[in-house]
Design a protein around this motif. Structure first.
Motif, mmCIF file in Angstrom:
data_model
loop_
_atom_site.group_PDB
_atom_site.id
_atom_site.type_symbol
_atom_site.label_atom_id
_atom_site.label_comp_id
_atom_site.label_asym_id
_atom_site.label_seq_id
_atom_site.Cartn_x
_atom_site.Cartn_y
_atom_site.Cartn_z
ATOM 1 N N LEU A 73 -111.924 23.317 5.098
ATOM 2 C CA LEU A 73 -111.629 24.646 5.649
ATOM 3 C C LEU A 73 -110.831 24.536 6.940
ATOM 4 O O LEU A 73 -109.897 25.315 7.180
ATOM 5 N N ARG A 74 -111.192 23.560 7.775
ATOM 6 C CA ARG A 74 -110.457 23.365 9.028
ATOM 7 C C ARG A 74 -109.015 22.966 8.759
ATOM 8 O O ARG A 74 -108.087 23.426 9.436
ATOM 9 N N LYS A 75 -108.804 22.105 7.743
ATOM 10 C CA LYS A 75 -107.448 21.700 7.382
ATOM 11 C C LYS A 75 -106.623 22.902 6.921
ATOM 12 O O LYS A 75 -105.464 23.085 7.321
ATOM 13 N N ILE A 76 -107.204 23.709 6.055
ATOM 14 C CA ILE A 76 -106.477 24.870 5.537
ATOM 15 C C ILE A 76 -106.184 25.859 6.655
ATOM 16 O O ILE A 76 -105.104 26.457 6.711
ATOM 17 N N PHE A 77 -107.127 26.018 7.574
ATOM 18 C CA PHE A 77 -106.902 26.886 8.724
ATOM 19 C C PHE A 77 -105.749 26.354 9.568
ATOM 20 O O PHE A 77 -104.881 27.110 10.034
ATOM 21 N N GLU A 78 -105.711 25.038 9.747
ATOM 22 C CA GLU A 78 -104.624 24.407 10.503
ATOM 23 C C GLU A 78 -103.285 24.614 9.801
ATOM 24 O O GLU A 78 -102.272 24.913 10.440
ATOM 25 N N TRP A 79 -103.269 24.462 8.474
ATOM 26 C CA TRP A 79 -102.022 24.606 7.709
ATOM 27 C C TRP A 79 -101.575 26.061 7.565
ATOM 28 O O TRP A 79 -100.441 26.336 7.182
ATOM 29 N N SER A 80 -102.472 27.003 7.881
ATOM 30 C CA SER A 80 -102.135 28.415 7.649
ATOM 31 C C SER A 80 -100.988 28.898 8.525
ATOM 32 O O SER A 80 -100.347 29.900 8.217
ATOM 33 N N LYS A 81 -100.702 28.190 9.604
ATOM 34 C CA LYS A 81 -99.572 28.630 10.435
ATOM 35 C C LYS A 81 -98.240 28.339 9.761
ATOM 36 O O LYS A 81 -97.193 28.816 10.206
ATOM 37 N N PHE A 82 -98.269 27.532 8.673
ATOM 38 C CA PHE A 82 -97.050 27.254 7.926
ATOM 39 C C PHE A 82 -97.137 27.736 6.476
ATOM 40 O O PHE A 82 -96.255 28.427 6.000
ATOM 41 N N HIS A 83 -98.195 27.354 5.780
ATOM 42 C CA HIS A 83 -98.213 27.456 4.322
ATOM 43 C C HIS A 83 -98.992 28.626 3.752
ATOM 44 O O HIS A 83 -98.710 29.071 2.649
ATOM 45 N N PHE A 84 -100.003 29.120 4.467
ATOM 46 C CA PHE A 84 -100.865 30.149 3.913
ATOM 47 C C PHE A 84 -100.887 31.396 4.794
ATOM 48 O O PHE A 84 -100.530 31.340 5.964
ATOM 49 N N GLU A 85 -101.325 32.491 4.200
ATOM 50 C CA GLU A 85 -101.454 33.744 4.948
ATOM 51 C C GLU A 85 -102.674 33.627 5.862
ATOM 52 O O GLU A 85 -103.811 33.546 5.382
ATOM 53 N N PRO A 86 -102.486 33.605 7.201
ATOM 54 C CA PRO A 86 -103.622 33.371 8.105
ATOM 55 C C PRO A 86 -104.795 34.331 7.905
ATOM 56 O O PRO A 86 -105.953 33.902 7.929
ATOM 57 N N ASP A 87 -104.516 35.619 7.713
ATOM 58 C CA ASP A 87 -105.607 36.585 7.540
ATOM 59 C C ASP A 87 -106.401 36.312 6.267
ATOM 60 O O ASP A 87 -107.627 36.507 6.232
ATOM 61 N N LEU A 88 -105.719 35.843 5.218
ATOM 62 C CA LEU A 88 -106.424 35.525 3.979
ATOM 63 C C LEU A 88 -107.245 34.248 4.137
ATOM 64 O O LEU A 88 -108.331 34.137 3.555
ATOM 65 N N VAL A 89 -106.745 33.285 4.892
ATOM 66 C CA VAL A 89 -107.524 32.076 5.158
ATOM 67 C C VAL A 89 -108.799 32.438 5.912
ATOM 68 O O VAL A 89 -109.890 31.947 5.593
ATOM 69 N N LYS A 90 -108.693 33.312 6.897
ATOM 70 C CA LYS A 90 -109.878 33.756 7.647
ATOM 71 C C LYS A 90 -110.862 34.459 6.713
ATOM 72 O O LYS A 90 -112.083 34.258 6.809
ATOM 73 N N ALA A 91 -110.336 35.291 5.809
ATOM 74 C CA ALA A 91 -111.198 35.996 4.858
ATOM 75 C C ALA A 91 -111.894 35.019 3.918
ATOM 76 O O ALA A 91 -113.070 35.206 3.570
ATOM 77 N N PHE A 92 -111.193 33.963 3.524
ATOM 78 C CA PHE A 92 -111.801 32.966 2.643
ATOM 79 C C PHE A 92 -112.909 32.207 3.369
ATOM 80 O O PHE A 92 -113.960 31.918 2.790
ATOM 81 N N MET A 93 -112.693 31.900 4.636
ATOM 82 C CA MET A 93 -113.728 31.220 5.412
ATOM 83 C C MET A 93 -114.974 32.090 5.525
ATOM 84 O O MET A 93 -116.102 31.592 5.453
ATOM 85 N N ARG A 94 -114.790 33.397 5.682
ATOM 86 C CA ARG A 94 -115.953 34.291 5.731
ATOM 87 C C ARG A 94 -116.625 34.374 4.361
ATOM 88 O O ARG A 94 -117.837 34.560 4.262
ATOM 89 N N CYS A 95 -115.819 34.219 3.303
ATOM 90 C CA CYS A 95 -116.347 34.290 1.936
ATOM 91 C C CYS A 95 -117.278 33.118 1.649
ATOM 92 O O CYS A 95 -118.384 33.305 1.138
ATOM 93 N N VAL A 96 -116.833 31.894 1.932
ATOM 94 C CA VAL A 96 -117.636 30.711 1.591
ATOM 95 C C VAL A 96 -118.497 30.226 2.747
ATOM 96 O O VAL A 96 -119.422 29.431 2.539
ATOM 97 N N GLY A 97 -118.202 30.699 3.966
ATOM 98 C CA GLY A 97 -118.965 30.259 5.126
ATOM 99 C C GLY A 97 -118.389 29.001 5.741
ATOM 100 O O GLY A 97 -117.816 28.159 5.051
ATOM 101 N N ILE A 98 -118.540 28.852 7.038
ATOM 102 C CA ILE A 98 -118.068 27.649 7.716
ATOM 103 C C ILE A 98 -118.806 26.421 7.178
ATOM 104 O O ILE A 98 -118.261 25.322 7.126
ATOM 105 N N TYR A 99 -120.049 26.634 6.777
ATOM 106 C CA TYR A 99 -120.839 25.581 6.129
ATOM 107 C C TYR A 99 -121.178 26.062 4.720
ATOM 108 O O TYR A 99 -122.239 26.653 4.494
#
Length: 403
Positions: A301-327
């Motif tokens: 999750l941390r990697k995808i969050f890091e890559w979101s500034k280039f490859h992914f939609e940041p707001d959707l990455v945040k929503a996915f983290m809330r979906c599955v949880g940080i743990y």
């Protein structure tokens, strides 16, 4: 020392510690290697990898580059703030109650995907009458308790990865759609897209798909054809709607325009294709493959969050983290007490205080499995706190035994 540097600053003589990209984005056999030629640097840049991590103890340095520890500390703080911003999805029944049904659904779905791939190799259309009930079963399990099936998705046999990956992407897509409030029919269609998104890999020779060494340029291009191949297969299948077709064709597009096959960017990519891109990479980098060791879910999750500034939609990455949880469910965590436990369920009030099954003491060894609720302030079944997540291999723990 490990540092993060822009790819354009790479030089021959540096040592790549981590390419900072999922395996499908580059043809290298490993993510760690010494740079011996300008051609290797050109390949990294051509693969649209904007930043990499270098090991300055094994190669040249970039003095003003941030260290890996500095980057991770900043990212972790942001992730915790995101997790605290919204409650977890509501759970109807416990993870333990749902686990038996979830195991059966996972097995049924994997067998279905295997049959879909076999039919595709033979030039047959996908049997949608067989696919629909499997997606319905996954959806019903997610509605009862998303953690059970999501937790199981982190357990994969290397030989069945291709099939189980599709089941995982379907599961995550259904959970993701539900968490952001999409309607039932859109969620169903997204689940179909997730289950069928890699159908085109049926046309990739197994020798290339599972090659333990570096892919040649020609082999890499064959792999990158699978979204369009899958799209063409599904076009011939009666009953496949536009959403599964779009997800299949565009799940490797990236918001900076560096993806494939159409190099779509930003608003050109549909929201559901952007969501599938996130879950596709998340599942890929958490799985063990013949050519790389999967990383713990929290690291992924941390990697995808890091890559979101280039490859992914940041707001959707945040929503996915809330979906599955940080743990996410199934994550091994170290508690302040020195005990290790598996996350079994999220508390609706806080993603940072899940329910945990304590199984190990770092000083004494295995313990009788005990469920504790980290949201409880006192008592034997509460009053503890997560210090960090841990790799099961570090402690030689088979987490599957305890899920």
């Amino acid at each position: 020392m490990i540092k993060r540097v822009p790819s354009k600053e790479l030089k021959v003589g540096m040592y790549i510690h981590d390419l900072g990209a999922d395996w499908s984005q580059h043809p290298f056999m490993r993510s760690a290697f010494p740079i011996k030629s300008e051609k290797e640097i050109e390949t990294i840049i051509k693969c649209a990898i904007p930043e990499v991590y270098i090991d300055t103890d094994r190669g040249l340095d970039v003095p003003d580059a941030p260290t890996q520890e500095e980057v991770q500390t900043a990212l972790q703080a942001e992730m915790i703030a995101i997790a605290e911003s919204e409650p977890a999805p509501r759970i109807r029944i416990s993870t333990a109650e749902e686990m038996g049904r979830a195991r059966a659904i996972k097995s049924q779905a994997a067998n279905l995907v295997r049959n879909v791939m076999q039919d595709a190799r033979l030039g047959k259309a996908v049997n949608m009458e067989a696919v629909e009930p499997v997606v319905a079963g996954i959806t019903e399990s997610i509605l009862r308790n998303s953690g059970a099936l999501i937790g199981l998705m982190h357990i994969k046999n290397k030989d069945d990865y291709t099939f189980l990956h599709s089941v995982s992407v379907c599961t995550f897509m259904v959970a993701f759609c539900r968490s952001v409030g999409l309607d039932a029919e859109t969620t169903r269609q997204a689940g179909l897209g997730g289950l069928l998104h890699d159908t085109g890999k049926a046309l990739v020779p197994d020798g290339i798909l599972n090659k333990p060494g570096r892919l040649t340029d020609e082999e890499f291009e064959i792999v990158r054809r699978h979204p369009r191949d899958g799209y063409e297969i599904l076009l011939k299948t009666p009953g496949v709607g536009p959403i599964p077709l779009d997800i299949t064709l565009h799940h490797h597009e990236r918001v900076d325009g560096s993806g494939y096959p159409d190099k779509q960017a930003a608003d050109q990519i549909s929201t559901l294709a952007k969501m599938c891109a996130i879950v596709d990479v998340y599942d890929a980098i958490t799985a063990d493959r013949c050519y790389h060791k999967g990383m713990p879910p929290t690291d992924a999750l941390r990697k995808i969050f890091e890559w979101s500034k280039f490859h992914f939609e940041p707001d959707l990455v945040k929503a996915f983290m809330r979906c599955v949880g940080i743990y996410p469910v199934g994550t091994l965590v170290l508690l302040e007490s020195g005990r290790l436990g598996l996350v079994t369920e999220h508390n609706e009030e806080s993603l940072l205080q899940p329910k945990v099954k304590v199984i190990f003491d770092t000083k004494k060894g295995y313990l009788p499995p005990t469920e504790i609720d980290l949201a409880k302030p006192t008592g034997k079944t509460g009053a503890d706190k997560i210090v960090s997540h841990e790799s099961p291999s570090k402690w030689k723990i088979d987490t599957q035994r305890f899920l």
